[in-house]
Design a protein around this motif. Structure first.
Motif, PDB file in Angstrom:
ATOM      1  N   UNK A  13       7.509  -7.181   7.438  1.00  0.00           N
ATOM      2  CA  UNK A  13       7.333  -5.751   6.450  1.00  0.00           C
ATOM      3  C   UNK A  13       6.485  -4.995   7.062  1.00  0.00           C
ATOM      4  N   UNK A  14       6.210  -3.678   6.630  1.00  0.00           N
ATOM      5  CA  UNK A  14       5.109  -2.953   7.334  1.00  0.00           C
ATOM      6  C   UNK A  14       3.730  -3.310   6.544  1.00  0.00           C
ATOM      7  N   UNK A  15       2.734  -2.819   7.259  1.00  0.00           N
ATOM      8  CA  UNK A  15       1.371  -3.313   6.958  1.00  0.00           C
ATOM      9  C   UNK A  15       1.045  -2.702   5.406  1.00  0.00           C
ATOM     10  N   UNK A  16       1.546  -1.204   5.316  1.00  0.00           N
ATOM     11  CA  UNK A  16       1.273  -0.422   4.031  1.00  0.00           C
ATOM     12  C   UNK A  16       2.092  -1.644   2.974  1.00  0.00           C
ATOM     13  N   UNK A  17       3.262  -1.894   3.288  1.00  0.00           N
ATOM     14  CA  UNK A  17       4.053  -2.662   2.241  1.00  0.00           C
ATOM     15  C   UNK A  17       3.408  -3.980   1.651  1.00  0.00           C
ATOM     16  N   UNK A  18       2.776  -4.554   2.989  1.00  0.00           N
ATOM     17  CA  UNK A  18       1.938  -6.047   2.743  1.00  0.00           C
ATOM     18  C   UNK A  18       0.772  -5.329   1.809  1.00  0.00           C
ATOM     19  N   UNK A  19      -0.030  -4.441   2.093  1.00  0.00           N
ATOM     20  CA  UNK A  19      -1.096  -4.060   1.280  1.00  0.00           C
ATOM     21  C   UNK A  19      -1.085  -3.934  -0.073  1.00  0.00           C
ATOM     22  N   UNK A  20       0.379  -3.230  -0.316  1.00  0.00           N
ATOM     23  CA  UNK A  20       0.622  -2.987  -1.647  1.00  0.00           C
ATOM     24  C   UNK A  20       1.067  -4.186  -2.395  1.00  0.00           C
ATOM     25  N   UNK A  21       1.670  -5.271  -1.773  1.00  0.00           N
ATOM     26  CA  UNK A  21       2.032  -6.593  -2.505  1.00  0.00           C
ATOM     27  C   UNK A  21       0.776  -7.300  -2.671  1.00  0.00           C
ATOM     28  N   UNK A  22      -0.220  -7.217  -1.818  1.00  0.00           N
ATOM     29  CA  UNK A  22      -1.696  -7.726  -2.062  1.00  0.00           C
ATOM     30  C   UNK A  22      -2.031  -7.242  -3.284  1.00  0.00           C
ATOM     31  N   UNK A  23      -2.338  -5.888  -3.102  1.00  0.00           N
ATOM     32  CA  UNK A  23      -2.701  -5.303  -4.261  1.00  0.00           C
ATOM     33  C   UNK A  23      -2.281  -5.624  -5.853  1.00  0.00           C
ATOM     34  N   UNK A  24      -0.961  -5.636  -5.839  1.00  0.00           N
ATOM     35  CA  UNK A  24      -0.242  -6.163  -7.081  1.00  0.00           C
ATOM     36  C   UNK A  24      -0.591  -7.457  -7.283  1.00  0.00           C
ATOM     37  N   UNK A  25      -0.551  -8.361  -6.556  1.00  0.00           N
ATOM     38  CA  UNK A  25      -1.047  -9.745  -6.729  1.00  0.00           C
ATOM     39  C   UNK A  25      -2.295  -9.856  -7.174  1.00  0.00           C
ATOM     40  N   UNK A  26      -3.564  -9.222  -6.653  1.00  0.00           N
ATOM     41  CA  UNK A  26      -4.707  -9.257  -7.328  1.00  0.00           C
ATOM     42  C   UNK A  26      -4.784  -8.597  -8.615  1.00  0.00           C
ATOM     43  N   UNK A  27      -3.907  -7.716  -8.841  1.00  0.00           N
ATOM     44  CA  UNK A  27      -3.969  -7.028 -10.241  1.00  0.00           C
ATOM     45  C   UNK A  27      -3.405  -7.936 -11.448  1.00  0.00           C
ATOM     46  N   UNK A  28      -2.291  -8.679 -10.805  1.00  0.00           N
ATOM     47  CA  UNK A  28      -1.575  -9.759 -11.727  1.00  0.00           C
ATOM     48  C   UNK A  28      -2.600 -10.878 -12.023  1.00  0.00           C
ATOM     49  N   UNK A  29      -3.380 -11.204 -10.960  1.00  0.00           N
ATOM     50  CA  UNK A  29      -4.360 -12.411 -11.195  1.00  0.00           C
ATOM     51  C   UNK A  29      -5.708 -12.121 -11.424  1.00  0.00           C
ATOM     52  N   UNK A  30      -6.022 -10.839 -11.603  1.00  0.00           N
ATOM     53  CA  UNK A  30      -7.313 -10.393 -12.177  1.00  0.00           C
ATOM     54  C   UNK A  30      -8.483 -10.615 -11.466  1.00  0.00           C
ATOM     55  N   UNK A  31      -8.083 -10.833  -9.984  1.00  0.00           N
ATOM     56  CA  UNK A  31      -9.474 -11.146  -9.197  1.00  0.00           C
ATOM     57  C   UNK A  31      -9.037 -10.593  -7.726  1.00  0.00           C
TER      58      UNK A  31
END
Length: 291
Positions: free
Chosen positions: A28-46
């Motif tokens: 995937x593209x690096x921006x897409x990866x960054x969005x995915x990690x940001x979503x994950x951090x939001x879901x996990x609250x950390x």
């Protein structure tokens, strides 16, 4: 809800030690990866990673989640093995891709599916792809959905608006304007646009008859020419490239829904159900976050 794509992206960053290299690993593209990690951090609250110019380090929360992530991925792989026998009937898949999909979206879709199937890709308009499905020349198509398709087994993946795209620093960027505000603008016509005739009628009805600097079937060329300042154009939001800005037009409310349609063979066969479900799931993860 935490998805497998989130887990895979997290592990890729851990193993690669770099967002750029991790994006290449999961295709995937690096921006897409960054969005995915940001979503994950939001879901996990950390926060899971600390990034600086040279390094990526796990936070304490990331380190605690790492063994769980590896167990989850092992579980996903074990579950996949249960459906391999069902998939063997279709080791090859003839997949149609809508011509007006963005290159980034097409790449994300194909890179995930190519891990599961030996793909043959056919590009075409929505009409072309439906004709190929009806004749059995395609097994599935990622294309525009009509309201009646949902009752016929299609799977909706995402919906998005059509917007006016303008070059950086354009006087109308970020505003909501009446159609008449665009009367003096030079336009670029995307001939691949499914809403081209509707858009033309909309502007004509509102007294806007612009000069066209370019008419092309090549979406990337059209958008690059917008970025170069040649003119402005309407397009689905997912086609927007980084440098462009958007303008909202009063009354211009066209949208499109993208999803999977099946050939009669795939649609009617109960043995194909695991393959259909699997394809829908991986494409939802691959392209469902584009809007």
């Amino acid at each position: 809800m935490l998805k497998r794509s989130h887990v895979r992206q997290f592990l890729a960053v851990v193993d690669a030690g770099s967002f750029t290299q991790a994006a290449a690993r999961v295709r995937i593209t690096q921006p897409t990866l960054s969005v995915g990690i940001a979503e994950m951090e939001k879901l996990m609250g950390a926060k899971l990673f600390i990034r600086d110019r040279k390094h990526v380090r796990m936070t304490e929360a990331g380190a605690k989640f790492l063994p769980i992530a590896r167990q989850l991925e092992q579980g996903f792989r074990a579950a996949e093995s249960l459906t391999l026998e069902d998939d063997k009937r279709w080791p090859q898949v003839r997949l149609g891709l809508l011509r007006s999909l963005s290159g980034v979206m097409s790449q994300a879709a194909v890179s995930t599916l190519s891990e599961l199937y030996d793909l043959e890709i056919v590009e075409g308009s929505a009409h072309d792809l439906r004709t190929a499905l009806a004749s059995g020349r395609l097994d599935a198509a990622l294309t525009l959905l009509r309201p009646e398709d949902m009752a016929d087994g299609a799977v909706a993946l995402m919906s998005e608006p059509y917007v006016m795209m303008v070059p950086p620093g354009h006087a109308l960027a970020g505003q909501t304007v009446p159609p008449a505000a665009l009367a003096a603008e030079v336009m670029i016509a995307r001939r691949s646009c499914e809403r081209l005739q509707d858009t033309s009628r909309f502007f004509t009805k509102n007294g806007v008859r612009p000069r066209f600097a370019l008419r092309s079937d090549n979406d990337d060329l059209c958008l690059r020419m917008v970025a170069a300042g040649l003119g402005i154009t309407t397009a689905p939001l997912s086609l927007k490239i980084d440098t462009l800005q958007t303008v909202d037009i009063e009354g211009y409310d066209f949208t499109r829904t993208l999803g999977l349609c099946w050939s009669e063979d795939w649609k009617m066969s109960s043995a194909a159900a695991p393959a259909r479900t699997r394809m829908a799931e991986v494409l939802q993860d691959a392209i469902g976050t584009f809007i």
